[in-house]
Design a protein around this motif. Sequence first.
Motif, PDB file in Angstrom:
ATOM      1  N   PRO A   1       6.957   2.979   6.188  1.00 22.01           N
ATOM      2  CA  PRO A   1       5.685   1.259   7.080  1.00 22.01           C
ATOM      3  C   PRO A   1       6.955   0.945   8.290  1.00 22.01           C
ATOM      4  O   PRO A   1       6.612   0.525   8.630  1.00 22.01           O
ATOM      5  CB  PRO A   1       5.977   0.057   6.048  1.00 22.01           C
TER       6      PRO A   1
ATOM      7  N   SER B   1       0.863  -1.533   0.027  1.00 21.18           N
ATOM      8  CA  SER B   1      -0.014   0.079  -0.226  1.00 21.18           C
ATOM      9  C   SER B   1       1.122   1.002   0.068  1.00 21.18           C
ATOM     10  O   SER B   1       2.316   1.051   0.224  1.00 21.18           O
ATOM     11  CB  SER B   1      -1.018   0.126   1.233  1.00 21.18           C
ATOM     12  N   LEU B   2       0.205   2.149  -0.542  1.00 18.01           N
ATOM     13  CA  LEU B   2       1.189   3.538  -0.057  1.00 18.01           C
ATOM     14  C   LEU B   2       0.455   3.600   1.463  1.00 18.01           C
ATOM     15  O   LEU B   2      -0.482   3.800   1.952  1.00 18.01           O
ATOM     16  CB  LEU B   2       0.692   4.789  -0.926  1.00 18.01           C
ATOM     17  N   TYR B   3       1.693   4.429   1.911  1.00 20.53           N
ATOM     18  CA  TYR B   3       1.707   4.593   3.166  1.00 20.53           C
ATOM     19  C   TYR B   3       2.298   6.523   3.987  1.00 20.53           C
ATOM     20  O   TYR B   3       2.647   6.987   3.255  1.00 20.53           O
ATOM     21  CB  TYR B   3       2.567   4.378   4.708  1.00 20.53           C
ATOM     22  N   ASP B   4       0.988   7.180   4.301  1.00 20.28           N
ATOM     23  CA  ASP B   4       2.560   8.271   4.901  1.00 20.28           C
ATOM     24  C   ASP B   4       3.350   9.038   5.390  1.00 20.28           C
ATOM     25  O   ASP B   4       4.159   9.442   6.170  1.00 20.28           O
ATOM     26  CB  ASP B   4       1.299   8.975   6.068  1.00 20.28           C
TER      27      ASP B   4
ATOM     28  N   ALA C   1       4.574   3.977  10.846  1.00 20.93           N
ATOM     29  CA  ALA C   1       3.427   5.110   9.268  1.00 20.93           C
ATOM     30  C   ALA C   1       2.167   4.069   8.499  1.00 20.93           C
ATOM     31  O   ALA C   1       1.559   3.055   9.115  1.00 20.93           O
ATOM     32  CB  ALA C   1       4.667   5.541   7.915  1.00 20.93           C
ATOM     33  N   LYS C   2       0.940   5.458   8.501  1.00 15.91           N
ATOM     34  CA  LYS C   2      -0.346   4.778   7.923  1.00 15.91           C
ATOM     35  C   LYS C   2      -0.385   4.311   6.923  1.00 15.91           C
ATOM     36  O   LYS C   2      -0.157   5.174   5.845  1.00 15.91           O
ATOM     37  CB  LYS C   2      -1.177   5.422   8.807  1.00 15.91           C
ATOM     38  N   ARG C   3      -1.290   3.501   6.400  1.00  9.07           N
ATOM     39  CA  ARG C   3      -2.074   3.199   5.530  1.00  9.07           C
ATOM     40  C   ARG C   3      -2.182   4.359   5.118  1.00  9.07           C
ATOM     41  O   ARG C   3      -3.712   4.536   5.898  1.00  9.07           O
ATOM     42  CB  ARG C   3      -2.414   1.593   5.255  1.00  9.07           C
ATOM     43  N   ILE C   4      -2.643   4.512   3.993  1.00 10.73           N
ATOM     44  CA  ILE C   4      -3.426   5.640   2.948  1.00 10.73           C
ATOM     45  C   ILE C   4      -4.146   4.275   2.206  1.00 10.73           C
ATOM     46  O   ILE C   4      -4.173   4.193   1.369  1.00 10.73           O
ATOM     47  CB  ILE C   4      -2.798   6.709   1.724  1.00 10.73           C
ATOM     48  N   SER C   5      -5.946   4.480   2.844  1.00  8.67           N
ATOM     49  CA  SER C   5      -6.545   3.744   1.896  1.00  8.67           C
ATOM     50  C   SER C   5      -6.853   4.257   0.467  1.00  8.67           C
ATOM     51  O   SER C   5      -6.815   3.350  -0.531  1.00  8.67           O
ATOM     52  CB  SER C   5      -7.591   3.338   3.253  1.00  8.67           C
TER      53      SER C   5
ATOM     54  N   THR D   1      -1.103  -1.635  -4.475  1.00  7.94           N
ATOM     55  CA  THR D   1      -1.052  -2.451  -3.492  1.00  7.94           C
ATOM     56  C   THR D   1       0.444  -4.104  -4.225  1.00  7.94           C
ATOM     57  O   THR D   1       0.759  -3.955  -4.823  1.00  7.94           O
ATOM     58  CB  THR D   1      -2.252  -3.016  -3.881  1.00  7.94           C
TER      59      THR D   1
ATOM     60  N   THR E   1      -3.747   0.425  -1.982  1.00  9.05           N
ATOM     61  CA  THR E   1      -4.860   2.867  -2.028  1.00  9.05           C
ATOM     62  C   THR E   1      -5.384   2.020  -3.455  1.00  9.05           C
ATOM     63  O   THR E   1      -4.889   1.739  -4.605  1.00  9.05           O
ATOM     64  CB  THR E   1      -3.033   3.139  -2.208  1.00  9.05           C
TER      65      THR E   1
END
Length: 383
Positions: free
Chosen positions: A196, A190-193, A200-204, A250, A266
């Motif tokens: 990882p 996924s893309l993260y902010d 960091a949090k996943r950007i949904s 993904t 994402t």
Amino acid sequence: MGNMGQDQVTSLSSRRGIATAARIVVKVGSSSLTSVAGGISEDALVKLVAVLAQRRLAGTEIILVSSGAISAGLLPLGLSRRPKDLATQQAAASVGQGLLMAHYNRAFTSHGVTASQVLLTAEDLTRRHQYVNAHRALERLLLLGVVPIVNENDTVATHEIRFGDNDRLAALVAHLVKADALVLLSDVDSLYDGPPAQGAKRISEVASPEDLEGIVIGSAGKAGIGTGGMATKVQAALIAAETGIPALVTSTGQAAAALAGEDVGTWFGINGNKRPVRMLWLAHLADIRGRLVLDDGAVRAVSERHKSLLPAGITAISGDFDAGDAVELSDSAGRVFARGLVNYRHSDLPQMLGRSTKELAKDLGREFEREVIHVDDLVLLNG
């Protein structure tokens, strides 16, 4: 089973719609197909093909854009890393493309699915005649139940006009075949902010490019194998989304979940309308050979009134370009707001700046009584 068309595309308002999409373009990167020892990972490729074949047999049209030709050619040529020079890249691609397709054909055949090879260059998607031929060939393959496996034709591509990575190629192919969705697979789930590994949090979901402001996106490929990284996947997803095709980024390991519409990766929702693939190339992929600086009146004419660019509105030029090359347009403050295909050589323009076409025709000849860039060859970068 045919593509459901624009109604289906606009109905994919969330990743759940992928589960029922009629036509999907899936892109897989080199790093997802490469073994630790080098060359193609048979296990990884077989697992991916099993997922794609199952969906094809269920009735969905699948176009696979696959990297890996150059990677597959490294081991036979005794190379440990992807070469930097174009000639050796072409040699590796020439050796590796056949090996890669042999793996794919064997894997798809085991599921009773026929696969085909489609090699494209940037010119195939930007020149009208070649574009039509590419579209016709892919449509017929899909009609016959085949899974086309698309790759850039690295053996003949040049530095000057090429996609540069298969992520952006996949976005243009999705546009070419009017896909219902684009799925970009790599070794990152996924893309993260942020990194990882640092919590960091996943950007949904990404609704527009503004959602990514302030986020640092990685660009390095794993082990020197790929050419992209997350940055090119995000760019490709945004290209697709801004032209009416939603995209999902993904990992290859999440391919089955992604195609089932599960909450992975994402999601890049649609934020624009379809436009000609030639304009997509000009906006995102063209090799920019120079810059034209415009006065305020010309900026307004081009950006607000959608007019052709005339020599009277140009105040400065830079670069070394020929007629037909891509150049960028900027205002007096240096803000680049458009790109276009210029009708003159760089050496022709200095004598034309600030002058009307009628005056130029009188002094220099009728061949100078035309636009510097025609409106049909202009693309705005923020509109």
